[in-house]
Motif scaffolding. Structure first.
Motif, short mmCIF file in Angstrom:
data_model
loop_
_atom_site.label_atom_id
_atom_site.label_comp_id
_atom_site.label_asym_id
_atom_site.label_seq_id
_atom_site.Cartn_x
_atom_site.Cartn_y
_atom_site.Cartn_z
N LEU A 315 -47.35 56.77 -14.50
CA LEU A 315 -47.66 58.00 -14.25
C LEU A 315 -46.91 58.64 -12.98
N ARG A 316 -46.52 57.80 -12.12
CA ARG A 316 -45.74 58.18 -10.98
C ARG A 316 -44.27 58.65 -11.51
N GLU A 319 -44.81 62.06 -13.10
CA GLU A 319 -44.72 63.02 -12.12
C GLU A 319 -43.70 63.47 -11.62
N ALA A 324 -40.86 68.33 -14.31
CA ALA A 324 -42.18 68.56 -13.90
C ALA A 324 -42.17 69.77 -12.94
N ASP A 327 -47.25 71.92 -10.25
CA ASP A 327 -48.49 71.62 -10.93
C ASP A 327 -48.36 70.60 -12.10
N GLY A 328 -47.55 69.70 -12.27
CA GLY A 328 -47.48 68.67 -13.08
C GLY A 328 -46.39 68.81 -14.06
N ARG A 344 -49.76 71.97 -20.01
CA ARG A 344 -50.01 71.28 -19.17
C ARG A 344 -51.49 70.61 -19.23
N PRO A 346 -54.71 67.97 -17.75
CA PRO A 346 -55.27 67.20 -16.66
C PRO A 346 -54.76 65.91 -16.47
N ARG A 347 -54.38 65.48 -15.14
CA ARG A 347 -54.00 64.04 -14.97
C ARG A 347 -54.92 63.01 -15.55
N SER A 348 -56.37 63.25 -15.33
CA SER A 348 -57.23 62.31 -15.86
C SER A 348 -57.13 62.03 -17.46
N VAL A 350 -54.44 62.58 -19.22
CA VAL A 350 -53.20 61.50 -19.57
C VAL A 350 -53.31 60.25 -19.26
N ALA A 351 -54.05 60.18 -18.06
CA ALA A 351 -54.09 58.57 -17.57
C ALA A 351 -54.91 57.85 -18.56
#
Ligand SMILES: NC(=O)c1ccc[n+]([C@@H]2O[C@H](COP(=O)([O-])OP(=O)(O)OC[C@H]3O[C@@H](n4cnc5c(N)ncnc54)[C@H](O)[C@@H]3O)[C@@H](O)[C@H]2O)c1
Length: 364
Positions: A315-316, A319, A324, A327-328, A344, A346-348, A350-351
């Protein structure tokens, strides 16, 4: 001039002439006029030069005012600031001027570092690519992008610098290990999946034949180049449509940056990246059948199992990806064969999807 398919890519600073043919003599024939009377610097790596260098470029050496072969480390190890600085210095010491010629001779890594050096030395000197891997012939050598990497940040420093010539002789692919050939075909599958439904169907029909020794790959290389040329001409600096070429590359680059060097080839990492982007797309209304067809082709290209990798470092890297924004990252998600959207997420989301994917890529 030997028989070849000839294409052109028009861009803001001129035109790139592309030639795709079988025999190794094509490179010398296509470049001799351009190189005559100039200092020529060939950026290559020792194994590639030993295999094909003289057969491809002797005709250039004969007409150049000087001809210097600059060997860089093989593979990704070439794409560093230190190697680039060494090349600038060797070109300077060799009398390199604004009208000297840089020729890259090798795979995408050699093309990237050589293109980067040509694009920055004296604010840019004329460049030709003679790509020797399938991946470089169909993709890396076309479109004017060249970049080197920083630790943990693949392709972080780069330029747009279009070559004057791209010469792809498919005979050199005969010495390419099958794993490299398959990794190159992944980039053809990528372009075909989102840009060229006819080429996609053709790959489904003829993939096994294209992998066989001695296969005629001139048509394949020219078709893939044609698909990329169309996109690059319409969006040269990647403000919109050119993003499509990043299908699979957001996770692909993160895998390359976070796994041990060489664990996955670039094309293999992109194959996993495409599978992941397709899993993300499934939640957003993906045409029925796309996933089965793409998965079928990628399975025939047989990438090695995904090595164990933790979600947080991936994830790091995602980003930190150079595509990127604040905003991602922008994800290229298929919506069907020949159709896609940029999104785009949400980070959650993708995680969560990534946690499931690294656990069991085949099940995603
Ligand atoms: N600039 C762009 O637009 C662009 C696009 C796609 C990929 N790339 C870059 O391209 C690189 C990957 O390129 P690649 O897949 O060509 O890998 P590569 O350049 O690392 O080459 C792979 C290996 O193949 C060997 N090789 C090359 N030609 C050979 C031949 N004819 N016979 C036998 N061995 C041969 C090389 O010595 C090397 O060990 C990545 O760094 C990627 O970021 C750039």
């Amino acid at each position: 001039m030997p028989e070849a398919e000839r294409l052109e890519l028009r861009h803001a600073t001129g035109v790139t002439e592309l030639a795709v043919g079988r025999g190794r003599e094509l490179a010398g024939a296509a470049l001799a006029g351009w190189a005559a009377g100039r200092a020529v610097f060939v950026v290559t790596s020792a194994p590639i030069w030993e295999l094909h260098g003289r057969a491809c470029l002797d005709a250039v050496a004969e007409v150049a005012s000087s001809f210097e072969v600059l060997a860089v480390p093989d593979g990704e190890a070439a794409k560093t600031p230190e190697v680039a600085a060494g090349l600038w210095q060797r070109i300077l010491a060799g009398g390199g001027k604004r009208d000297s010629r840089v020729v890259t001779f090798g795979g995408g890594a050699v093309g990237d570092v050589g293109g980067f050096v040509a694009g920055t030395y004296m604010r840019g000197v004329p460049l030709a690519h003679v790509p020797t891997t399938l991946l470089a012939q169909v993709d890396a050598a076309v479109g004017g992008k060249a970049a080197i990497s920083l630790p943990g940040a693949k392709n972080a420093v780069g330029v747009f610098h279009h070559p004057r010539h791209v010469v792809a002789a498919t005979a050199v692919l005969e010495t390419l290990p099958p794993r490299q050939l398959k990794a190159g075909l992944v980039e053809v599958v990528k372009a075909a999946a989102l840009l060229d439904p006819r080429l996609f169907a053709e790959l489904e029909r003829s993939l096994d034949g294209l992998l066989a020794a001695g296969a005629d790959r001139v048509g394949l290389v020219a078709a893939a180049q044609r698909a990329k040329i169309g996109v690059v001409e319409r969006d040269p600096e990647e403000h919109g449509e050119r993003r499509v070429l990043n299908f699979g590359h957001t996770l692909g680059h993160a895998l390359e940056a976070s796994l041990p060097p060489g664990a996955l080839l670039h094309g293999e990492a992109v194959a996993y990246g495409m599978a992941f982007a397709t899993a993300l797309a499934r939640r957003r209304g993906l045409e029925a059948g796309f996933e089965r067809r793409l998965g079928g082709l990628l399975a025939r290209l047989d990438p090695p199992p995904l090595p164990a990798c933790a979600v947080a470092p991936l994830l790091r890297c995602i980003e930190r990806d150079k595509k990127a924004r604040h905003d991602g990252p922008v994800w290229v998600l298929p919506t069907g064969v020949g159709a896609w959207e940029a999104a785009r997420l949400p980070r959650s989301e993708v995680a969560d999807a990534l946690a499931a994917f690294v656990e069991s890529p085949a099940a995603c």
